[in-house]
Design an enzyme around this catalytic site. Sequence first.
Site, PDB file in Angstrom:
ATOM      1  N   GLU A   6      44.005  39.436  97.764  1.00  0.00           N
ATOM      2  CA  GLU A   6      45.399  40.010  97.231  1.00  0.00           C
ATOM      3  C   GLU A   6      45.232  40.117  95.510  1.00  0.00           C
ATOM      4  OE1 GLU A   6      48.771  37.713 100.085  1.00  0.00           O
ATOM      5  OE2 GLU A   6      47.457  36.462  98.679  1.00  0.00           O
TER       6      GLU A   6
ATOM      7  N   ILE B  96      43.838  55.143  89.774  1.00  0.00           N
ATOM      8  CA  ILE B  96      43.979  54.672  88.256  1.00  0.00           C
ATOM      9  C   ILE B  96      43.795  55.771  87.262  1.00  0.00           C
ATOM     10  CG2 ILE B  96      42.891  53.124  86.975  1.00  0.00           C
ATOM     11  CD1 ILE B  96      41.906  51.307  89.170  1.00  0.00           C
TER      12      ILE B  96
ATOM     13  N   ASP C  53      83.121  75.489  79.616  1.00  0.00           N
ATOM     14  CA  ASP C  53      83.439  76.848  80.057  1.00  0.00           C
ATOM     15  C   ASP C  53      84.772  77.037  81.079  1.00  0.00           C
ATOM     16  OD1 ASP C  53      81.117  77.564  78.886  1.00  0.00           O
ATOM     17  OD2 ASP C  53      80.158  78.538  80.720  1.00  0.00           O
TER      18      ASP C  53
ATOM     19  N   ASP D  31      41.494  29.312  88.910  1.00  0.00           N
ATOM     20  CA  ASP D  31      41.466  28.529  90.193  1.00  0.00           C
ATOM     21  C   ASP D  31      41.171  27.093  89.855  1.00  0.00           C
ATOM     22  OD1 ASP D  31      42.070  27.424  92.878  1.00  0.00           O
ATOM     23  OD2 ASP D  31      40.279  28.216  93.612  1.00  0.00           O
TER      24      ASP D  31
ATOM     25  N   TYR E 274      44.364  62.112  82.256  1.00  0.00           N
ATOM     26  CA  TYR E 274      43.280  63.292  82.213  1.00  0.00           C
ATOM     27  C   TYR E 274      43.028  63.858  83.545  1.00  0.00           C
ATOM     28  CZ  TYR E 274      39.178  65.873  81.293  1.00  0.00           C
ATOM     29  OH  TYR E 274      38.184  66.901  81.305  1.00  0.00           O
TER      30      TYR E 274
ATOM     31  N   ASN F 115      39.429  55.435  84.337  1.00  0.00           N
ATOM     32  CA  ASN F 115      39.966  54.390  85.067  1.00  0.00           C
ATOM     33  C   ASN F 115      40.276  53.297  84.467  1.00  0.00           C
ATOM     34  OD1 ASN F 115      39.430  55.806  87.449  1.00  0.00           O
ATOM     35  ND2 ASN F 115      37.578  55.018  87.916  1.00  0.00           N
TER      36      ASN F 115
ATOM     37  N   GLU G  10      80.472  71.066  75.466  1.00  0.00           N
ATOM     38  CA  GLU G  10      80.801  72.522  75.767  1.00  0.00           C
ATOM     39  C   GLU G  10      81.586  72.370  77.155  1.00  0.00           C
ATOM     40  OE1 GLU G  10      78.965  76.945  76.118  1.00  0.00           O
ATOM     41  OE2 GLU G  10      77.889  75.362  76.835  1.00  0.00           O
TER      42      GLU G  10
ATOM     43  N   HIS H 247      80.346  77.486  85.601  1.00  0.00           N
ATOM     44  CA  HIS H 247      79.538  78.486  84.896  1.00  0.00           C
ATOM     45  C   HIS H 247      79.633  79.935  85.844  1.00  0.00           C
ATOM     46  CE1 HIS H 247      76.324  79.401  82.166  1.00  0.00           C
ATOM     47  NE2 HIS H 247      75.527  80.121  83.042  1.00  0.00           N
TER      48      HIS H 247
ATOM     49  N   GLU I  81      84.493  77.801  75.660  1.00  0.00           N
ATOM     50  CA  GLU I  81      84.310  79.195  76.025  1.00  0.00           C
ATOM     51  C   GLU I  81      85.424  79.633  76.929  1.00  0.00           C
ATOM     52  OE1 GLU I  81      81.769  81.546  75.852  1.00  0.00           O
ATOM     53  OE2 GLU I  81      80.866  80.311  74.136  1.00  0.00           O
TER      54      GLU I  81
ATOM     55  N   THR J 258      42.895  29.717  96.312  1.00  0.00           N
ATOM     56  CA  THR J 258      44.078  30.493  96.035  1.00  0.00           C
ATOM     57  C   THR J 258      44.516  30.311  94.764  1.00  0.00           C
ATOM     58  OG1 THR J 258      45.488  28.838  96.948  1.00  0.00           O
ATOM     59  CG2 THR J 258      44.668  30.485  98.462  1.00  0.00           C
TER      60      THR J 258
ATOM     61  N   HIS K  80      74.550  71.720  75.766  1.00  0.00           N
ATOM     62  CA  HIS K  80      74.991  73.162  76.250  1.00  0.00           C
ATOM     63  C   HIS K  80      75.491  72.803  77.774  1.00  0.00           C
ATOM     64  CE1 HIS K  80      73.600  76.983  78.250  1.00  0.00           C
ATOM     65  NE2 HIS K  80      74.481  77.242  77.233  1.00  0.00           N
ATOM     66  N   ASN K  81      76.298  73.639  78.086  1.00  0.00           N
ATOM     67  CA  ASN K  81      76.843  73.454  79.582  1.00  0.00           C
ATOM     68  C   ASN K  81      76.821  72.282  79.894  1.00  0.00           C
ATOM     69  OD1 ASN K  81      76.853  76.439  79.555  1.00  0.00           O
ATOM     70  ND2 ASN K  81      75.237  76.631  81.028  1.00  0.00           N
TER      71      ASN K  81
END
Length: 710
Positions: free
Chosen positions: A140, A603, A319, A165, A659, A629, A317, A332, A366, A171, A287-288
Amino acid sequence: MFVGTVMRKIKSRTWKKQRYFRLQEDCMTIWYKSKKAGNKYSISVGDVEAVREGHQSEVLLSIADEFPPDRCFTLVFRGRRGNLDLVAESAAEAQSWIKGIRKLIDNLENMGQREKLDQWICDWFKKADKNRDGQMNFKEVRNLLKMMNVDMNEHHALRLFTMADKSQSGTLEDDEFVLFYKMLTQREDVLRVFQEYSSDGQKLMLQDLKDFLREEQLHEDGVQQYALKLIERYEPSDTAKMLQAMTFDGFLMYLSSSEGSIFNPNMVDLYQDMTQPLCHYFISSSHNTYLLEDQIRGHSSVEGYIRALKRGCRCVEVDCWDGPNGEPIVYHGHTFTSKIFFKDVVTVLGNYAFKASQYPVILSIENHCSVEQQKVMAQHLTQILGDKLLKSPLDGKIPIGLPSPEDLKGKILLKGKKICGLENCMNGVVDDPLMGEKSKQRLSKELSDCVVYCKSVHFSSFKHSQIHSKFYEISSFTESKARKHIREAEFVLHNARQLSRVYPSGLRTDSSNFNPQDMWNAGCQIVALNFQTAGVEMDLNDGLFSQNGHCGYILKPTFMRNTDERFDPENPQNRDGYKPLSLSVQVISGQQLPKVNIKEGSIIDPLVRVEIHGVPLDQAKQETRYIDNNGFNPVWHDTLQFTIHVPELALVRFVVEDYDKTSKNDFVGQFTLPFICIQPGYRHIHLLSKDGTSIPPSSLFVHVRITKLM
């Protein structure tokens, strides 16, 4: 909430389906599933910005006749993610979820850095603990490392696992996992800086910390007082506090905080003079605004206005077109975009205009409506907005110049066509609405009277404007026309006298944006962008307006406000007071960068690009090399150098990419800020997603130096 509730998820008037919702034990996640399919979906409380009660969305308004408001609520998410509309079985059930989620949001926002980190570690533990037994075996742990963007050889991973541990059970349990995480995230880069200034290698005494603050962070005044404040605020050890010292944990907490950020905290809050004329400010503009998607088939929604206004946008804006039953609509024109009622837009404007900022909002209209429906528009504006709508000059006298944002606090200004000049209107002389420059479109006197300081006029030339234009007149330019005028030095002077608005080309049917920096370089105040579209252009807009209290107004540099000066953005070295600066950025390391490829085991190979956006002479970009990585704790130690000719206009954008040698690099995160807001020294840059939302704990660690060249 822990027990779970059945609620209806509403997408439209016809799509109403039952879902089972339950809060998880971590109090950070809500999961829900459909009854039939059984598919599970989860909601992170950290992604929820607000909870709206009642019929406060278009979807819930559409079913108002079916479900009462006390059973309805809306979850509003950060960024550009769509809302979630829900209907509970009872009003009491709705209230328990509304209050519960709000409480969880408050708890999250009030968490300290250490608590947030503990929560983050806890989240990773739960993701890795596949069999949910509260323990992690080595298999895990290996899977966890891949999820966390770490490519570590098995031998080293096993060594860390064995060291953590302590119980030798094979574990890791709670405390052992925290120890494992701390070993994994050991900040050697910060430790090196700490030990350089520590007298004994274990702690920074008060004098050590003062030396660091003076020599590296370039603090000058009140250093002792500031050092003591940092110890009090960030040092977790009471013993160290008593000694007036800072341990490594405290030092790392300080560097990871807002005070250790690259953004100067003194410039986050309101700090500029707000008493200058409106035309002396850059104004955050949309805008819009009604569109949530593209401009051909996109969805129109009042939600667009709510989102823009809550982000500090100060010019929206509409319209307007003739609608059914005498009610004007907004969409629009001549496209397949959906339609909304003008009165609903005005209602939202009245409710949300001043939640993020008290400074004035400009409503740019508008107008494609008939005279009859223009009268209805005026009626809605007057009745719904009341005193918020500015309908006459502030002092009742004929003004001689534009008022300031401070003068206009709490006011909504209409930008649109006007039948007469402001002076004539105040003297009772009214031009014929069918004559002169307005002959193409008839105007209603009622709507015309709502326009005071923002009268829309056609732009002829700078010479014509200089002779004939009035201070309250504003011209709009498409991006292509504005770009032609940018080459003329008169544009800056024009914008020192009156307002200009620049908007995207009609060819941008995908709602993409132009680069706003070119327009700001010429002093254009209202540079309208499609807020719904993420990308570098909106990063720059968010970056510029992230200062000054996010109030939506940024004071232009002095040389752009003074009509006696002639600033030419193409030749900045010719201006008075020209003082170029050198910027040196050493990109040291990255922390917990997010995965961009959901493919199992993938990765990232991160690189950092630093971009300068400003006048043409300042436009530059440089990159670090990429690291193979490692998206978890990559180290570069690469130094990038820039010359800044006009620091007052420059923005600096830090971008992290994954990259890829065969195709375009993938975006990982970014942070953009004004050059003048940069804090020198060792700083963390807290990265943002493509949507502009934070992605903690992802960050870059850098060292910044700014020096004079002349």
